[in-house]
Design an enzyme around this catalytic site. Sequence first.
Site, PDB file in Angstrom:
ATOM      1  N   ASP A   4      -0.665  11.843  -1.543  1.00 47.67           N
ATOM      2  CA  ASP A   4      -0.744  10.396  -1.624  1.00 47.67           C
ATOM      3  C   ASP A   4      -2.018   9.990  -0.879  1.00 47.67           C
ATOM      4  O   ASP A   4      -2.531  10.759  -0.046  1.00 47.67           O
ATOM      5  CB  ASP A   4       0.519   9.838  -0.942  1.00 47.67           C
ATOM      6  CG  ASP A   4       0.481   8.339  -0.822  1.00 47.67           C
ATOM      7  OD1 ASP A   4      -0.142   7.687  -1.682  1.00 47.67           O
ATOM      8  OD2 ASP A   4       1.094   7.817   0.143  1.00 47.67           O
ATOM      9  N   ASP A  20      -2.931   6.272   0.261  1.00 45.62           N
ATOM     10  CA  ASP A  20      -2.782   5.217   1.265  1.00 45.62           C
ATOM     11  C   ASP A  20      -1.909   5.698   2.412  1.00 45.62           C
ATOM     12  O   ASP A  20      -0.782   6.149   2.202  1.00 45.62           O
ATOM     13  CB  ASP A  20      -2.160   3.961   0.626  1.00 45.62           C
ATOM     14  CG  ASP A  20      -3.157   3.278  -0.293  1.00 45.62           C
ATOM     15  OD1 ASP A  20      -4.347   3.228   0.067  1.00 45.62           O
ATOM     16  OD2 ASP A  20      -2.750   2.806  -1.373  1.00 45.62           O
TER      17      ASP A  20
END
Length: 361
Positions: free
Chosen positions: A10, A12
């Site tokens: 991922d 963020d």
Amino acid sequence: MKKYFRIGLDVDDILFSCNEYAVELANREYGFEPPMTIEEIQSWGKTGRRTDVLLDYYQKESFVKNQPLLPGARQFVEELSRRAEVFFVSAIPPKLMGIREEQLSEAFPMVPGKNMILGFRKELVNMDILLDDGGHNISSSSSAYPVLMRKPWNRHMTGCISVNNYDEFLTFLDILMNPMAYQCEGGTENKVLALIGPSGSGKTELMGELMKTCGAVRAKSYTTRERKGGEEEDAYHFVTPEEFFRLEQEGAFFETTRYAQNCYGSMIKDIDDVLAGGNHAVMAVDICGGIALKRAYKKRAALIFAERPKEELISSVLDRRCPREEKIKRLVSLDTELRNEEFCDFTVRNSEDLRKLMTKI
Ligand SMILES: Nc1ncnc2c1ncn2[C@@H]1O[C@H](COP(=O)(O)OP(=O)(O)OP(=O)(O)O)[C@@H](O)[C@H]1O
Ligand SMILES: Nc1nc2c(ncn2[C@@H]2O[C@H](COP(=O)(O)O)[C@@H](O)[C@H]2O)c(=O)[nH]1
């Protein structure tokens, strides 16, 4: 050399600051008093609280363009790229995908552009390992090993494989890639006996057995949870959340975890003192504690999975003298925790199995 593992990262709050950066901007723009903190972010989406203003930033081009790279992120991706094939798996609105692509290519030139998977349907992405801080992404993941990066907003997550930082993730990867380097074997050395298993699987009972029959000594850990009805006073160091956070800030714990919304942690000195005294150290931990013990003690740590039929586990949790909300969390995490057996060195069903095991190790 062919790289066998596919790792999805991922973006963020794994590689670029997102929530923390948004909180900083919101405090500047709205002048909140007292200032907003990331501790206030408790879930995804609108909640009717002041943190809702953060959602607007995530839609802004200027926000995505200026998100700071997290310390150590580049070295982390470089290290991972040496060991596995790295993919970015990022939920980003379509209009911002081009900016995200530029941001990622500039920060991480070692990862080819074709390895960027952008969009909100992360549950369709099937990696060997996915590292994500979104509890919903971990719960719905179709990847073989979804790993949660612990953040304040995912404290409710229980029983899943989770890490607190890049180093812990690299250890987890190492355990998967080189299991033989961690497999506990026999020998005369005293061991760290870690009992692992879902709530009600008999860890406490087996721990008592090890203390009685093998002279193992418990390395007592710390928790913020209330003492449950009938539990021994010295089962844990029962501390307030404030005391726990103070110890955590001071770096007193070598590992911590969250379980059913409560905090747990253990200190390396407590374990080493038992070993130095010439005894096996025994403790009950969740899978995160198990991984931390493997990081510290490698083959000397014996992860022992306590197996019990699912009906009995459910019945045991229902009978537990604790708040209803806590029972629900323990029940919800059962299936996830049953999967953790594969990371353990041994499985025991009862004290008879345990006695046999102890003659081997
Ligand atoms: N194999 C077993 N057969 C029957 N009863 C058992 C067995 N193991 C444990 N129990 C009983 O189930 C209950 C839960 O066991 P125990 O407290 O040892 O589990 P635990 O894994 O430590 O649970 P938790 O993580 O929720 O604290 C206790 O009442 C215990 O006596
Ligand atoms: N990683 C750690 N896990 C721990 C520690 N102490 C306990 N535990 C585990 O937490 C859950 C919940 O415990 P419970 O007593 O409330 O049922 C269970 O899996 C324990 O084994 C710790 O110091 N570190």
